[in-house]
Enzyme design. Structure first.
Site, PDB file in Angstrom:
ATOM      1  N   GLU A 128      -6.082  -7.789   3.261  1.00 29.68           N
ATOM      2  CA  GLU A 128      -5.597  -8.897   4.098  1.00 29.68           C
ATOM      3  C   GLU A 128      -6.751  -9.671   4.738  1.00 29.68           C
ATOM      4  O   GLU A 128      -6.788 -10.910   4.644  1.00 29.68           O
ATOM      5  CB  GLU A 128      -4.604  -8.404   5.150  1.00 29.68           C
ATOM      6  CG  GLU A 128      -3.950  -9.561   5.906  1.00 29.68           C
ATOM      7  CD  GLU A 128      -2.965  -9.121   6.985  1.00 29.68           C
ATOM      8  OE1 GLU A 128      -2.813  -9.862   7.973  1.00 29.68           O
ATOM      9  OE2 GLU A 128      -2.350  -8.040   6.848  1.00 29.68           O
TER      10      GLU A 128
ATOM     11  N   HIS B 120       0.826  -1.208   0.000  1.00 25.92           N
ATOM     12  CA  HIS B 120       0.000   0.000   0.000  1.00 25.92           C
ATOM     13  C   HIS B 120       0.863   1.262   0.000  1.00 25.92           C
ATOM     14  O   HIS B 120       1.026   1.944   1.026  1.00 25.92           O
ATOM     15  CB  HIS B 120      -0.968  -0.014   1.184  1.00 25.92           C
ATOM     16  CG  HIS B 120      -2.197  -0.811   0.905  1.00 25.92           C
ATOM     17  ND1 HIS B 120      -2.935  -1.431   1.882  1.00 25.92           N
ATOM     18  CD2 HIS B 120      -2.825  -1.100  -0.267  1.00 25.92           C
ATOM     19  CE1 HIS B 120      -3.966  -2.059   1.329  1.00 25.92           C
ATOM     20  NE2 HIS B 120      -3.906  -1.872   0.026  1.00 25.92           N
TER      21      HIS B 120
END
EC number: 1.17.7.4
Length: 315
Positions: free
Chosen positions: A133, A43
């Site tokens: 996730e 990210h």
């Protein structure tokens, strides 16, 4: 102004491994083109922009399976955040070449969920809703994994099983996880607790909790979508008691935040390129609140300096 360079900070091994895997893929002429990354490899937009320069296409969206349906040929790289077994199976069905850059700590959590569900357990998973996730972790056993994010979510759980475990996303605040797990324990005294905060996240949070205490303000260098970066800012404010601001790079620093500060602490998320953080530190070290000539914030780091170096084939 004194700049407190919080250590450790920045890249973790899972992020570096994922980027090296993707760079090696870009340099491998035998892999079918185009090469796609299913979501952001990590990210950080600086990183994904750098990969675009290398010819690797980032396809991002809220659902990995839906993104995959847009790919008909080529190579697909799974990101450090992990993917569900269903995504892997669908990629095989489509005849795509796949490369798995999942962080080993995430794989460990997937293995735990798989093993426990096979033994009849229900799984309470503490994670950030909408983050990739948890999406991958839930996908290991969608019928048996219950996603929660806050203590209030615990009250909504309705699990009758005598076999329950609680585990978590690897990049959450360890203090938040401990608090939510205690709430789960109150509701389900027989629950098994498996804290899966990765070591890199843990030591970076502890460093901020301790070292940011001395500062007037903390600057966290990290992408807005980076959960671990946002958690570092949270730890600075809630544990160290120091006001924190997250910035993607030096251009986002507001002079109002720092003009009266005697000490500024700096840390960086696990997916933040080191040169981007260094640029922030360099700016702060030369900053003079009484000299507007030192207030210029300009990002000069070229994309070619963002990614870790790898040896080209044949070297």
């Amino acid at each position: 102004m004194e700049v407190i360079k919080i250590t450790p900070r920045g890249y973790c091994y899972g992020v570096v491994d994922a980027m090296v895997i993707a760079r090696n893929a870009a340099l491998n002429p035998t892999l079918p083109r185009p090469i796609y990354i299913l979501g952001m490899i990590v990210h950080n937009k600086h990183v994904t922009d750098a990969f675009e320069e290398e010819g690797i296409i980032t396809l991002d969206g809220p659902n990995r399976l839906e993104i995959l349906e847009n790919i008909d040929h080529g190579t697909v790289i799974f990101t450090a955040h992990g993917v569900s077994p269903e995504v892997k199976q669908r990629a095989r069905e489509k005849g795509l070449v796949t490369i798995d850059a999942t962080c080993p700590d995430v794989t460990k959590t997937h293995d735990l969920i798989r093993e426990k569900v096979e033994n009849g357990y229900e799984v309470i998973y503490i994670g950030k809703k909408g983050h990739p996730e948890p999406e991958g972790a839930i996908g290991v056993a969608p019928h048996a994994v219950h996603l929660i994010e806050t203590p209030e979510d615990v009250e909504q759980l309705d699990i009758q099983s005598k076999r329950i475990i609680v585990t978590n996303q690897t990049t959450m605040s360890q203090w938040d996880v401990a608090h939510i797990m205690e709430k789960v324990k109150e509701k389900y005294p027989h629950v098994e607790m498996h804290r899966e905060i990765c070591l890199a996240t843990q030591v970076r949070q502890e460093a901020v909790a301790e070292q940011a205490k001395e500062a007037d303000v903390t600057i966290v260098v990290g992408d807005p979508r980076s959960n671990n970066s946002n958690r570092l800012a949270q730890v600075s404010e809630e544990i160290a008691g120091t006001k924190a601001y997250r910035v993607s790079d030096v251009t986002e620093i507001d002079i109002e935040w720092i003009k009266d500060a005697k000490k500024v602490a700096v840390t960086a998320g696990a997916s933040t390129p080191t040169p981007i953080t260094k640029e922030v530190i360099d700016f702060l070290e030369q900053f003079d609140p009484n000299n507007p000539e030192t207030w210029k914030r300009e990002r000069k780091v070229p994309l070619t300096k963002i990614l870790p170096k790898v040896k080209k084939r044949g070297e």
